[in-house]
Design an enzyme around this catalytic site. Structure first.
Site, PDB file in Angstrom:
ATOM      1  N   CYS B   2       0.815  -1.187   0.000  1.00 15.74           N
ATOM      2  CA  CYS B   2       0.000   0.000   0.000  1.00 15.74           C
ATOM      3  C   CYS B   2       0.852   1.242   0.000  1.00 15.74           C
ATOM      4  O   CYS B   2       2.059   1.172  -0.110  1.00 15.74           O
ATOM      5  CB  CYS B   2      -0.852   0.007   1.254  1.00 15.74           C
ATOM      6  SG  CYS B   2      -1.576  -1.572   1.659  1.00 15.74           S
ATOM      7  N   LEU B  52      -3.628  -1.760  -1.327  1.00 19.03           N
ATOM      8  CA  LEU B  52      -3.610  -2.859  -2.289  1.00 19.03           C
ATOM      9  C   LEU B  52      -3.992  -4.088  -1.478  1.00 19.03           C
ATOM     10  O   LEU B  52      -3.227  -4.541  -0.635  1.00 19.03           O
ATOM     11  CB  LEU B  52      -2.218  -3.017  -2.902  1.00 19.03           C
ATOM     12  CG  LEU B  52      -2.061  -4.170  -3.898  1.00 19.03           C
ATOM     13  CD1 LEU B  52      -2.859  -3.911  -5.168  1.00 19.03           C
ATOM     14  CD2 LEU B  52      -0.587  -4.374  -4.243  1.00 19.03           C
ATOM     15  N   ASP B 101      -2.927  -8.850   9.017  1.00 19.32           N
ATOM     16  CA  ASP B 101      -1.647  -8.673   9.718  1.00 19.32           C
ATOM     17  C   ASP B 101      -1.562  -7.280  10.335  1.00 19.32           C
ATOM     18  O   ASP B 101      -0.832  -7.061  11.303  1.00 19.32           O
ATOM     19  CB  ASP B 101      -0.456  -8.951   8.783  1.00 19.32           C
ATOM     20  CG  ASP B 101      -0.489  -8.163   7.483  1.00 19.32           C
ATOM     21  OD1 ASP B 101      -1.563  -7.630   7.128  1.00 19.32           O
ATOM     22  OD2 ASP B 101       0.557  -8.085   6.817  1.00 19.32           O
ATOM     23  N   GLY B 368      14.365 -12.601  -6.705  1.00 18.19           N
ATOM     24  CA  GLY B 368      15.609 -13.140  -6.158  1.00 18.19           C
ATOM     25  C   GLY B 368      16.497 -12.069  -5.536  1.00 18.19           C
ATOM     26  O   GLY B 368      17.651 -12.339  -5.189  1.00 18.19           O
TER      27      GLY B 368
END
Lengths: 95, 676
Positions: B2, B52, B101, B368
């Protein structure tokens, strides 16, 4: 223009120096960070083309190429060694 | 994932801040969180949020509060271990209303105060407003995955995920470049937080927590890296590889499963993203999407490796072919999102790739990033090792020949080039034992770009030594670390945090509302990697030794064995030659260069002439490439963020609306702004 002036003009242009007054003819080009290793190759290509000389590998040394003055006297020595050519005496600056 | 924004009063007696500013800030962050918007305001503080939706799609709206409404949070990121923390907090008696969360953050702070942040395994920028104590707490994850900018203006502290939101909220603020920020950028390729490139704007340092009240501000690190002491290795490389593999599997599993939307993966064709994608594939049951950038310029392209991995994983593979024209066309938007000058165009293809991810209906990708820093993958680490070895015996003719192992092209080069390379790498080798030694060649090469700076800027920087500033700000433990650990720390602090995770990471992903997740930056993976003996990471000159052991069998052998190819994109070539649009000429014009005040007009004119001449077939050096991209990006940044007055886009519609000044309150499900 003398050899030294032509070399100076090339370096100011090619390495886009903002303040020409800050670049002395005896300034160390690589040590000062102005010219990197690719830049040295650009200088070699320029003097070969401009002054009709060949720079041998073992001549690629700081003594010959580290400042505008040293490049100019190196070019002068090379042209002298090449024997009489068409340049005039005014072409070689005192180094 | 967000965008967050807000403000807090720093002194008594200020009139209430109108909601227009907060609305403008949230609107400027719409690309980071297009799904829902929220705000909170009281007499002293305001919090804004652009969401988001990734976890708890139905009830995870923000700002969100504790049981009695005294503690409010606006949060960008993920706390991956929130399920475990929630169980702990419930055992302590906390009651939860949502499955998010975010709610774990408020209860964790109630229970553990600032010690909460070190328990979070995640990527986060958090603003907590303790309305009872009238204190704002800001915190940012360990390595700086999520951004957080700050600015004092008009008696208030303003904060936001991106600088453009601060500028939108405070249009009266003077917008200008900061000379030190520019000097850092044209040395390290990035500013080093708290420094920013804008005057008066700072960045909260990664791993820091800051407490702000009218009584004052306290900022401290809640985390600093710990590297292995020089003790004997506790295990063999094989055992270490097993532990790294287990930690990586956990890290990938958390990042795949702690999401209520599908998670895909980037795939560059290198070892790191291939390994991450392979582990992700094993967690994902059904559809698994991989995304790769291909280049029209073969020099930069890695297609065969990407396809080999995608075939092996049987992923739904998406490829994006990027041309010079694509890079050129995207570049203005890329700079506006990056909000800092760039010396490479590398971010541009990743900006285009995140758009493709969005179009494929994916919101979250693994990458990665971080493996090269944590497991010692870069040439810079190997080069540093050789140069130090040489420096201990500076007259040795044999030792510098090790450089040929590192740069095999030197063997085939003329003697002259080898002589020059020795000159370059050998410079200052007598100081092999000083901090920053491995980085000096790179920093000096980039800093040479400062000769393009205007006389005025160079004058203002005459007494500033940004390398000295950086080396003076390292943790107290730094001198006790090995040379490799010191190099890794400096690399993570500069290029990883400021460039790879920001300009090439968060900003390019969030430009199209895509969340990146970074298994190699998992808290446990990082602790484990930092605790490994140097010889397990860089074994002789074999980089990422342990990680290669982990990857064997999971990714094609060809990918494990290939020599490392740095990610690069066409730089200056993208901007010269036929078809180059007028804006490039405009930005290098005397007027534009003079307006921005950063560069010398004559120097830019000479650079531009050289680059144009190269379009006819000349060669440009690495230095020329950095110079042109640096000049163009700085000019674009000046044009878009400094010269232009921030536009107040049409306001967003708030789903969560809590205004304690007017008594208005709208919560999800109850409509907006119903009087309470």
């Amino acid at each position: 223009m003398t050899v030294q002036q032509r070399i100076r003009a090339f370096i100011l242009e090619n390495f886009y120096v903002s303040d020409p007054a800050e670049l002395a003819d005896d300034a160390l080009l690589v040590t000062s960070g102005l010219v990197d290793s690719t830049g040295v190759l650009e200088i070699i290509a320029f003097v070969e083309e401009e002054f009709g000389i060949r720079v041998r590998d073992d001549e690629t040394t700081p003594d010959n190429l580290e400042s505008i003055e040293r490049i100019a006297s190196f070019v002068a020595r090379k042209r002298q060694a090449n024997g009489p050519t068409s340049f005039t005496s005014g072409d070689v600056s005192a180094a | 994932m967000c965008g967050i924004a807000g403000f807090v009063a720093l002194r008594e007696g200020l009139p209430p801040q109108s909601l227009d500013e907060l609305t403008a800030m949230v609107s400027a962050l719409r690309h980071r969180g297009p799904d829902e918007f929220g705000l909170y305001r009281d007499a002293h503080a305001g919090l804004g949020h652009a969401r988001l939706s990734v976890i708890d799609l139905l009830t995870g709206q923000q700002p969100l509060c504790n049981e009695d409404g005294s503690l409010w949070v606006t949060f960008n990121g993920e706390i991956f271990n929130y399920v475990e923390l929630r169980a702990e907090l419930e055992a302590l008696g906390h009651r939860f209303r949502t499955r998010s969360d975010t709610e774990v953050i408020v209860h964790a702070y109630e229970s553990w105060a600032e010690q909460a942040f070190e328990r979070f395994n995640g990527q986060f920028a958090i603003a907590l407003w303790d309305s009872a104590e009238e204190t704002l707490i800001l915190a940012r994850d360990r390595l700086g995955v999520r951004p957080l900018y700050l600015c004092e203006h008009g008696g208030r502290l303003w904060f936001a995920s991106e600088v453009k939101a601060i500028f939108a909220g405070a249009p009266a603020l003077t917008r200008a470049f900061d000379p030190v920020g520019l000097a850092e950028t044209f040395t390290f390729w990035t500013v080093v937080p708290p420094q920013s490139v804008f005057q008066g704007v700072t960045e909260l340092e990664p791993g820091h927590v800051r407490r702000i009240s009218r009584r004052g501000t306290v900022d401290r690190a809640f985390w600093t890296p710990r590297y292995a002491e020089g003790a004997a290795p506790a295990s063999s490389p094989g055992e270490a590889a097993e532990r790294v593999r287990a930690a990586l599997e956990d890290a990938v599993r958390l990042r795949m499963l702690r999401a209520d939307v599908p998670v895909g993966s980037y795939l560059s064709g290198g070892l790191d993203s291939s390994l991450v994608a392979a582990l992700g594939r094993r967690v994902s049951g059904g559809r698994f999407c991989t995304f790769s950038v291909r280049f029209e310029d073969l020099e930069f392209d890695e297609t065969p490796y990407q396809r080999a991995v995608a075939e092996r994983l049987e992923s739904e593979h998406h490829e994006l072919v990027v041309s010079r024209e694509d890079i050129r066309a995207a570049f203005p938007a890329v700079v506006a999102h990056a909000e800092r000058p760039l010396l490479r165009t590398g971010p541009a293809p990743l900006f285009l790739l995140s758009r493709q991810v969005r179009e494929a209906g994916i919101k979250v990708v693994l990458t990665g990033e971080g493996a090269d820093e944590m497991f010692a993958g870069y040439d810079l680490f190997r080069e540093g090792k050789i140069r130090r070895f040489w420096g201990r015996q500076p007259e040795s003719a044999l030792r510098p020949r090790l450089l040929e192992r590192l740069y095999p092209y030197l063997v085939r080069s003329p003697v002259s080039q080898r002589t020059l390379a020795r000159e370059f790498f050998g410079r200052g080798r007598a100081q092999w034992d000083t901090p920053g030694f491995a980085h000096q060649p790179r920093w000096q090469s980039a800093a040479a770009l400062q000769r393009l700076f205007s006389a005025e800027l160079r004058d203002r920087l005459r007494r500033v030594d940004v390398v000295e500033r950086l080396l003076a700000s390292v943790p107290a433990e730094f001198p006790g670390w090995s040379s490799l650990a010191q190099d890794q720390y400096l690399e993570a602090r500069t290029l990883l945090s400021g460039y790879l995770l920001s300009s090439q990471g968060d900003r390019m992903l969030m430009a199209h509302s895509i969340e990146g997740r970074f298994p190699f930056l998992d808290a446990h993976v990082v602790e484990l990697a930092n605790g490994l003996p140097d010889a397990f990471k860089l074994r002789g000159l074999d980089e990422k030794h342990v990680l290669k052991r982990v990857a064997r069998g999971l990714v094609p052998d060809g990918v494990v064995e290939r020599s490392k190819q740095p990610y690069r994109a066409p730089d200056a070539q993208a901007f010269v030659g036929p078809g180059a649009p007028g804006w490039i000429e405009d930005l290098t014009s005397e007027r534009a260069v003079g307006d921005a005040g950063v560069f010398d007009r004559g120097a830019v004119a000479r650079l531009w002439r050289k680059c144009q001449a190269s379009a006819a077939g000349g060669q440009l050096s690495n230095f020329d490439n950095m110079a042109l991209v640096g000049v163009l990006s700085t000019a674009l940044l000046h044009e878009q963020l400094i010269r232009q007055v921030p536009s107040r886009a049409p306001g967003v519609e708030f789903r969560t609306f809590v205004d304690r000044l007017s008594g208005a309150c709208g919560r999800p499900g109850s409509g907006i702004a119903a009087g309470v």
